[in-house]
Design a protein around this motif. Structure first.
Motif, PDB file in Angstrom:
ATOM      1  N   GLU A   1      12.830  -2.545  -5.019  1.00  0.00           N
ATOM      2  CA  GLU A   1      13.432  -1.255  -5.352  1.00  0.00           C
ATOM      3  C   GLU A   1      12.533  -0.098  -4.943  1.00  0.00           C
ATOM      4  O   GLU A   1      11.340  -0.274  -4.710  1.00  0.00           O
ATOM      5  N   SER A   2      13.160   1.088  -4.867  1.00  0.00           N
ATOM      6  CA  SER A   2      12.441   2.264  -4.372  1.00  0.00           C
ATOM      7  C   SER A   2      13.071   3.532  -4.929  1.00  0.00           C
ATOM      8  O   SER A   2      14.271   3.579  -5.204  1.00  0.00           O
TER       9      SER A   2
ATOM     10  N   TRP B   1       8.217   0.557  -1.507  1.00  0.00           N
ATOM     11  CA  TRP B   1       9.001  -0.480  -2.192  1.00  0.00           C
ATOM     12  C   TRP B   1       8.159  -1.247  -3.186  1.00  0.00           C
ATOM     13  O   TRP B   1       6.995  -1.542  -2.936  1.00  0.00           O
ATOM     14  N   GLY B   2       8.770  -1.560  -4.338  1.00  0.00           N
ATOM     15  CA  GLY B   2       8.056  -2.293  -5.387  1.00  0.00           C
ATOM     16  C   GLY B   2       9.004  -3.172  -6.186  1.00  0.00           C
ATOM     17  O   GLY B   2      10.178  -3.326  -5.851  1.00  0.00           O
TER      18      GLY B   2
ATOM     19  N   GLN C   1       4.070  -4.808 -14.709  1.00  0.00           N
ATOM     20  CA  GLN C   1       4.898  -3.889 -13.926  1.00  0.00           C
ATOM     21  C   GLN C   1       5.555  -4.602 -12.743  1.00  0.00           C
ATOM     22  O   GLN C   1       6.010  -3.957 -11.813  1.00  0.00           O
TER      23      GLN C   1
ATOM     24  N   LEU D   1       5.861  -7.424  -9.465  1.00  0.00           N
ATOM     25  CA  LEU D   1       5.092  -7.627  -8.229  1.00  0.00           C
ATOM     26  C   LEU D   1       5.158  -6.346  -7.391  1.00  0.00           C
ATOM     27  O   LEU D   1       6.248  -5.892  -7.045  1.00  0.00           O
ATOM     28  N   ILE D   2       3.999  -5.792  -7.084  1.00  0.00           N
ATOM     29  CA  ILE D   2       3.985  -4.578  -6.257  1.00  0.00           C
ATOM     30  C   ILE D   2       3.929  -4.901  -4.766  1.00  0.00           C
ATOM     31  O   ILE D   2       4.231  -4.047  -3.942  1.00  0.00           O
ATOM     32  N   LEU D   3       3.546  -6.124  -4.421  1.00  0.00           N
ATOM     33  CA  LEU D   3       3.583  -6.559  -3.021  1.00  0.00           C
ATOM     34  C   LEU D   3       4.103  -7.992  -2.991  1.00  0.00           C
ATOM     35  O   LEU D   3       3.705  -8.824  -3.817  1.00  0.00           O
TER      36      LEU D   3
ATOM     37  N   ASN E   1       3.531   6.771  -6.627  1.00  0.00           N
ATOM     38  CA  ASN E   1       3.620   6.468  -8.065  1.00  0.00           C
ATOM     39  C   ASN E   1       2.867   5.217  -8.520  1.00  0.00           C
ATOM     40  O   ASN E   1       2.970   4.832  -9.684  1.00  0.00           O
TER      41      ASN E   1
ATOM     42  N   PHE F   1       3.571   2.181  -8.085  1.00  0.00           N
ATOM     43  CA  PHE F   1       4.431   1.011  -8.286  1.00  0.00           C
ATOM     44  C   PHE F   1       5.137   0.563  -7.000  1.00  0.00           C
ATOM     45  O   PHE F   1       5.498  -0.594  -6.855  1.00  0.00           O
ATOM     46  N   SER F   2       5.376   1.505  -6.089  1.00  0.00           N
ATOM     47  CA  SER F   2       6.056   1.214  -4.824  1.00  0.00           C
ATOM     48  C   SER F   2       5.123   1.613  -3.694  1.00  0.00           C
ATOM     49  O   SER F   2       4.518   2.682  -3.749  1.00  0.00           O
ATOM     50  N   TRP F   3       5.051   0.781  -2.658  1.00  0.00           N
ATOM     51  CA  TRP F   3       4.070   0.992  -1.595  1.00  0.00           C
ATOM     52  C   TRP F   3       4.716   0.962  -0.226  1.00  0.00           C
ATOM     53  O   TRP F   3       5.617   0.162   0.032  1.00  0.00           O
ATOM     54  N   GLY F   4       4.268   1.851   0.662  1.00  0.00           N
ATOM     55  CA  GLY F   4       4.812   1.927   2.010  1.00  0.00           C
ATOM     56  C   GLY F   4       3.758   2.358   3.010  1.00  0.00           C
ATOM     57  O   GLY F   4       2.577   2.467   2.696  1.00  0.00           O
TER      58      GLY F   4
ATOM     59  N   HIS G   1       2.418   0.789   5.627  1.00  0.00           N
ATOM     60  CA  HIS G   1       1.385  -0.241   5.733  1.00  0.00           C
ATOM     61  C   HIS G   1       0.726  -0.192   7.106  1.00  0.00           C
ATOM     62  O   HIS G   1       1.415  -0.151   8.120  1.00  0.00           O
TER      63      HIS G   1
END
Lengths: 355, 355
Positions: free
Chosen positions: A225-226, A232-233, B183, B185-187, B228, B230-233, B235
């Motif tokens: 989700e995003s 994305w997380g 929270q 899986l963040i990746l 935030n 929690f979400s990662w981009g 890369h």
């Protein structure tokens, strides 16, 4: 042929390598396949994966095009096919004989994205130039298998970015299918088969993706989700392989999910352990898309036509996009990693084969 | 021993399995290692990875603890060591003989996180109960190698979540080292060795991570960004292996980066192709942390002491966290996948060995 929910269109294969000019004269097109789809200004757009290789590849050498980020040009790496170090049994990739199965060192062709346009959805005109051509360190081996999600007036294109650093997921956006902006890798290696759901659900965007690790885990479909489509997380496993069935080898999202009253309808690909790629369907909860409601017991389309069975990599039907008009779904799909075909079914018939 | 930037503390090994009670009486502790670090209310916290296995493991059977999400209990899977199907040469994991190298089916021990507390940073009291114990489908094989980043009054804990679905990266947060919230899986798999930088840089959070794909790519360090946490981009590959050097096999982030005037100082681990794990240092640009400014030519610590050379998995020094006081860095590190040790160096000396 087996009775299938989808009926093949009469003009199949719809688009073949012979109908597409290479991007430069010393290259040849060997594949036009796995196209993403979009509606734009009354036209149906196919965002084609075009695979090329240098002319003369059939000789004693294998010539591998690799994008060089220092010179911003394609360089040709030559590998002697009599060199005993290498393994050439897979038409798609080259391994070292000492490498583990399932790994590769080079691809045998070089893919990029190109647009074809149509008013009737059957007869397409291919743009003369590439739309998205590799030019980053993560794309040096090529750009593959696009999916297009329209949100408002913006089209979000996910694609496989292939390089020695791995197979990651790139995102690019366009509003007019002329100008396009890269947004970097939204998922790190190894990942592919990524579709973005076309609207926010309870405040979040959702994506289906297919990670595959080195040490443990299977090629199965995950959801994340995003808030913003770029980061994305909360990654979760969504649906898996089914031992002993047609989709027990590897699976991945196919078309962008279709919103129906019953749920999000996802047409996905599933391959057997023997690499026979079929299409199936799965239904996700409208409000909680991380919940699977139903799944097709049998394929909704399987490789049976000659153009699906024979080709660069045979026994493959592989869709990256559909066009929905009222109750009719037109599924565009790559066949045998070579050409494009299409098939139609009613939404009602697809939904009725889920259990 | 080789002259090293870091000087070992006199009481090493600082914490051994014999000093830690198992979480239940029919288990034994076989590892207390790879601890994350934090300051909390005047105490130094070690967030220990504790590895346990059922008592009696040395017999003819291998007994593997696996968390069962249906019963919410550990189940013991028994594998007959005379069963020719399996391969037991790696003390850490069990493979099928038919599997590719580098893959595994089961782990031989079960890890979770536990807290140890100290006023002086040398003498630690271990909490009687686990702090974070596997209880999700992504943790059924265990929770490993935590790193702790403090941002404001919140501590962000990243960890490896291991299950048959893969090795993913979990995030949990705490404000008091008593209550903790997962929270997700963040990746996605496969990824590990994740550290979050402790502040926003030009409006973005940054993370270092170590993806590893199945088909192509090396175990190298990437960077990603987030609004935030929690979400990662976005890369990007950050730094890689160095052929012929001590870090030519695999690398990964170690401690949470230290902010210095010269840049973000990251203490990372690097293993040779023969699995000798050393610690090194790398300096990232303060404002553009995706740029590498300098890197240690030689290890800043390498396995030489007997407790580093011999153990469950020998020839390993592996740090997941440091404590910085003025110019002095105390590096806490796991040794031989068995115990905890510590070593000190001045920031000045670490920075001066970068080139």
């Amino acid at each position: 042929m087996t009775s299938s929910v989808f009926k093949r269109c009469s003009g199949n294969p719809m688009l073949t390598p012979a109908q597409v000019q290479p991007h430069r004269p010393d290259f040849e097109v060997i594949g036009v396949f796995n196209a993403g789809t979009a509606w734009y200004q009354g036209e149906i757009i196919l965002l084609l994966r075009v695979a090329e290789r240098p002319v003369g590849w059939e000789g004693g050498d294998t010539r591998i095009p690799i994008f060089d980020t220092e010179t911003n040009k394609l360089q040709i790496k030559v590998i002697d096919r009599t060199d005993g170090t290498y393994e050439f049994s897979d038409t798609r990739a080259i391994r070292l004989k000492s490498d583990s199965p399932g790994t590769f060192r080079y691809l045998t062709s070089f893919s990029y994205l190109r647009i074809a346009r149509s008013r009737d959805g059957r007869h397409f005109t291919v743009d003369p130039n590439p739309f998205l051509f590799p030019n980053t360190p993560f794309e040096t081996f090529g750009i593959e298998d696009p999916r297009v999600t329209q949100i408002g007036d913006t089209y979000y294109i996910t694609y496989s970015a292939v390089s020695p650093a791995g197979v990651g997921v790139g995102l690019a956006i366009t509003k007019d299918f002329v100008n396009v902006q890269r947004q970097g890798l939204i998922l790190p290696p190894e990942n592919k088969d990524v579709v973005i759901l076309p609207e926010k659900i309870q405040g979040k965007y959702y994506i289906l993706h297919r990670p595959i690790g080195k040490s443990i885990g299977l090629p199965e479909v995950w959801i994340a989700e995003s808030d913003n489509l770029f980061s994305w997380g909360n990654h979760r496993l969504l649906f898996g392989l089914r031992e002993g069935k047609w989709d027990d080898g590897r699976i991945g999202a196919g078309a962008v999910p279709i919103k129906t009253k019953e749920g999000w309808l996802e047409l996905y690909h599933g391959a057997s352990k023997r690499n026979r790629y079929c299409m199936g369907a799965i239904l996700l909860d409208l409000e909680e898309p991380w919940k699977v409601l139903a799944r097709s017991e049998h394929p909704i389309l399987e490789p049976e036509a000659p153009y699906e069975v024979d080709g660069f990599f045979g026994n493959v039907v592989f869709s990256c996009g559909v066009i929905v008009q009222d109750d009719e779904v037109t599924m565009y799909y790559g066949v045998a990693d070579t050409s494009m075909a299409c098939a139609t079914a009613s939404l009602k018939d697809i939904l009725s084969c889920l259990s």
